[in-house]
Design a protein around this motif. Sequence first.
Motif, PDB file in Angstrom:
ATOM      1  N   MET A   1      44.710  46.309  49.541  1.00 23.00           N
ATOM      2  CA  MET A   1      44.034  46.839  48.444  1.00 23.00           C
ATOM      3  C   MET A   1      42.330  45.953  47.903  1.00 23.00           C
ATOM      4  O   MET A   1      41.950  44.740  48.645  1.00 23.00           O
ATOM      5  CB  MET A   1      44.465  45.569  46.862  1.00 23.00           C
ATOM      6  N   LEU A   2      41.520  47.023  47.143  1.00 20.83           N
ATOM      7  CA  LEU A   2      40.240  46.396  47.171  1.00 20.83           C
ATOM      8  C   LEU A   2      39.821  45.972  46.269  1.00 20.83           C
ATOM      9  O   LEU A   2      40.826  46.242  44.341  1.00 20.83           O
ATOM     10  CB  LEU A   2      39.700  48.079  47.221  1.00 20.83           C
ATOM     11  N   ASN A   3      39.139  45.473  45.637  1.00 22.34           N
ATOM     12  CA  ASN A   3      38.794  44.504  44.148  1.00 22.34           C
ATOM     13  C   ASN A   3      38.164  45.298  43.924  1.00 22.34           C
ATOM     14  O   ASN A   3      36.797  45.173  44.762  1.00 22.34           O
ATOM     15  CB  ASN A   3      37.999  42.780  44.380  1.00 22.34           C
ATOM     16  N   PHE A   4      37.676  45.715  42.894  1.00 20.15           N
ATOM     17  CA  PHE A   4      36.608  47.002  42.046  1.00 20.15           C
ATOM     18  C   PHE A   4      36.011  45.255  40.906  1.00 20.15           C
ATOM     19  O   PHE A   4      36.822  45.466  40.272  1.00 20.15           O
ATOM     20  CB  PHE A   4      36.713  48.193  41.833  1.00 20.15           C
ATOM     21  N   VAL A   5      34.332  44.972  41.817  1.00 21.17           N
ATOM     22  CA  VAL A   5      34.699  43.946  40.757  1.00 21.17           C
ATOM     23  C   VAL A   5      33.235  44.635  39.506  1.00 21.17           C
ATOM     24  O   VAL A   5      31.668  44.713  40.050  1.00 21.17           O
ATOM     25  CB  VAL A   5      33.994  43.065  40.772  1.00 21.17           C
TER      26      VAL A   5
ATOM     27  N   HIS B   1      43.167  49.704  44.155  1.00 18.51           N
ATOM     28  CA  HIS B   1      42.174  48.762  43.849  1.00 18.51           C
ATOM     29  C   HIS B   1      42.472  48.637  42.018  1.00 18.51           C
ATOM     30  O   HIS B   1      43.757  48.272  41.742  1.00 18.51           O
ATOM     31  CB  HIS B   1      40.402  49.696  43.548  1.00 18.51           C
ATOM     32  N   LYS B   2      42.263  47.043  42.204  1.00 27.55           N
ATOM     33  CA  LYS B   2      42.064  46.394  40.894  1.00 27.55           C
ATOM     34  C   LYS B   2      40.592  45.960  40.449  1.00 27.55           C
ATOM     35  O   LYS B   2      40.229  45.538  41.059  1.00 27.55           O
ATOM     36  CB  LYS B   2      42.516  44.823  41.290  1.00 27.55           C
ATOM     37  N   PHE B   3      40.803  46.498  39.409  1.00 29.36           N
ATOM     38  CA  PHE B   3      39.610  46.354  38.400  1.00 29.36           C
ATOM     39  C   PHE B   3      39.299  44.925  38.262  1.00 29.36           C
ATOM     40  O   PHE B   3      40.219  44.565  36.771  1.00 29.36           O
ATOM     41  CB  PHE B   3      39.598  47.763  37.462  1.00 29.36           C
ATOM     42  N   ILE B   4      38.496  43.978  37.840  1.00 31.25           N
ATOM     43  CA  ILE B   4      38.775  42.754  37.818  1.00 31.25           C
ATOM     44  C   ILE B   4      37.122  42.629  37.459  1.00 31.25           C
ATOM     45  O   ILE B   4      36.208  43.517  38.028  1.00 31.25           O
ATOM     46  CB  ILE B   4      38.497  41.931  38.962  1.00 31.25           C
ATOM     47  N   CYS B   5      36.941  42.545  35.556  1.00 33.04           N
ATOM     48  CA  CYS B   5      35.647  42.046  34.743  1.00 33.04           C
ATOM     49  C   CYS B   5      35.161  40.547  34.760  1.00 33.04           C
ATOM     50  O   CYS B   5      36.408  39.574  33.732  1.00 33.04           O
ATOM     51  CB  CYS B   5      35.754  42.505  34.031  1.00 33.04           C
ATOM     52  N   PHE B   6      34.402  39.743  35.485  1.00 31.49           N
ATOM     53  CA  PHE B   6      34.078  38.141  35.179  1.00 31.49           C
ATOM     54  C   PHE B   6      33.429  38.546  34.354  1.00 31.49           C
ATOM     55  O   PHE B   6      32.384  39.611  33.849  1.00 31.49           O
ATOM     56  CB  PHE B   6      33.683  37.594  36.348  1.00 31.49           C
ATOM     57  N   THR B   7      33.425  37.334  33.565  1.00 29.33           N
ATOM     58  CA  THR B   7      32.843  37.556  31.932  1.00 29.33           C
ATOM     59  C   THR B   7      33.244  35.899  31.589  1.00 29.33           C
ATOM     60  O   THR B   7      33.864  34.654  31.862  1.00 29.33           O
ATOM     61  CB  THR B   7      33.584  37.733  30.444  1.00 29.33           C
TER      62      THR B   7
ATOM     63  N   SER C   1      45.246  47.709  26.481  1.00 33.45           N
ATOM     64  CA  SER C   1      45.612  49.302  27.347  1.00 33.45           C
ATOM     65  C   SER C   1      44.911  49.754  28.506  1.00 33.45           C
ATOM     66  O   SER C   1      45.608  51.308  29.418  1.00 33.45           O
ATOM     67  CB  SER C   1      46.524  50.869  26.417  1.00 33.45           C
ATOM     68  N   THR C   2      44.427  49.308  29.414  1.00 34.94           N
ATOM     69  CA  THR C   2      43.892  49.222  29.710  1.00 34.94           C
ATOM     70  C   THR C   2      44.189  48.365  31.713  1.00 34.94           C
ATOM     71  O   THR C   2      45.514  47.508  31.241  1.00 34.94           O
ATOM     72  CB  THR C   2      42.386  49.205  29.991  1.00 34.94           C
ATOM     73  N   ASN C   3      44.258  48.401  33.037  1.00 35.21           N
ATOM     74  CA  ASN C   3      44.453  47.777  33.426  1.00 35.21           C
ATOM     75  C   ASN C   3      43.722  46.745  34.371  1.00 35.21           C
ATOM     76  O   ASN C   3      43.440  46.455  34.805  1.00 35.21           O
ATOM     77  CB  ASN C   3      45.128  48.015  34.759  1.00 35.21           C
ATOM     78  N   ILE C   4      42.117  46.622  33.719  1.00 39.23           N
ATOM     79  CA  ILE C   4      41.507  45.500  34.117  1.00 39.23           C
ATOM     80  C   ILE C   4      42.057  43.655  33.623  1.00 39.23           C
ATOM     81  O   ILE C   4      42.119  44.294  32.285  1.00 39.23           O
ATOM     82  CB  ILE C   4      40.266  45.533  32.867  1.00 39.23           C
ATOM     83  N   GLU C   5      41.374  43.297  34.525  1.00 44.99           N
ATOM     84  CA  GLU C   5      42.339  42.182  34.769  1.00 44.99           C
ATOM     85  C   GLU C   5      40.795  41.207  34.466  1.00 44.99           C
ATOM     86  O   GLU C   5      39.589  41.363  34.916  1.00 44.99           O
ATOM     87  CB  GLU C   5      42.607  41.984  36.191  1.00 44.99           C
ATOM     88  N   PHE C   6      41.259  40.884  33.371  1.00 47.04           N
ATOM     89  CA  PHE C   6      39.280  39.769  32.532  1.00 47.04           C
ATOM     90  C   PHE C   6      39.710  38.239  33.469  1.00 47.04           C
ATOM     91  O   PHE C   6      40.867  37.771  33.644  1.00 47.04           O
ATOM     92  CB  PHE C   6      39.613  39.578  31.604  1.00 47.04           C
ATOM     93  N   ARG C   7      38.793  37.678  33.917  1.00 44.31           N
ATOM     94  CA  ARG C   7      38.951  36.348  34.915  1.00 44.31           C
ATOM     95  C   ARG C   7      37.743  35.623  33.662  1.00 44.31           C
ATOM     96  O   ARG C   7      35.932  36.303  34.069  1.00 44.31           O
ATOM     97  CB  ARG C   7      38.653  36.269  36.065  1.00 44.31           C
ATOM     98  N   GLN C   8      37.858  34.602  33.378  1.00 47.29           N
ATOM     99  CA  GLN C   8      36.573  34.428  33.000  1.00 47.29           C
ATOM    100  C   GLN C   8      35.742  33.542  33.878  1.00 47.29           C
ATOM    101  O   GLN C   8      36.546  32.834  35.002  1.00 47.29           O
ATOM    102  CB  GLN C   8      36.988  32.919  32.111  1.00 47.29           C
ATOM    103  N   PHE C   9      34.493  32.846  33.701  1.00 46.23           N
ATOM    104  CA  PHE C   9      33.622  32.042  34.674  1.00 46.23           C
ATOM    105  C   PHE C   9      34.059  30.828  35.096  1.00 46.23           C
ATOM    106  O   PHE C   9      34.409  30.144  33.987  1.00 46.23           O
ATOM    107  CB  PHE C   9      32.226  32.227  34.504  1.00 46.23           C
TER     108      PHE C   9
END
Length: 161
Positions: free
Chosen positions: A1-5, A33-39, A52-60
């Motif tokens: 699976m592709l990571n989209f970041v 793909h997984k949609f990942i937002c680093f923040t 309601s989205t499939n956005i995965e948020f990851r903390q810096f």
Amino acid sequence: MLNFVCIYYGNKYSFPYVKNLHNMVERNLTTPHKFICFTDNTVIAQRKEFRSTNIEFRQFKRHDFNGWFNKLQLFSPDSNLDGNTLYMDLDVVIMKNIECFGYIGENKNFVGMNDFNPTTKQWNSSIMKFKNDKLHGKIWHKFMGDRPNFLRRFAGDQNLI
């Protein structure tokens, strides 16, 4: 699976930029793909419009980088990005199918796009595809081993990468 970041850092862009990029990717990328937002913003994932989205948020993991140098954290082992990762800046506009980005450079550890200015003969880090585990030593550990010197020598993340 592709990571989209993507990266949402500071206050240069507003929250809707994350949602807009996510929507463009969902319309134009059919590769699983997984949609990942680093923040650096812990509040963003709790906002109503993101529940309601499939956005995965990851903390810096680190908070001692300035501006665009946060992009280097993508190459850290702490980012936990397995396999191929496709990165795009929040201000990228996707107007048609980007399926080719999921497959381009399949046998390469890093692929970047040419800069918009052909006279520079450089590349632009607003869109890049990479295999994180192959670049820890080449980018992250090398940078962290001599960080003050690299920050003095390079004007931005793309020059360093």
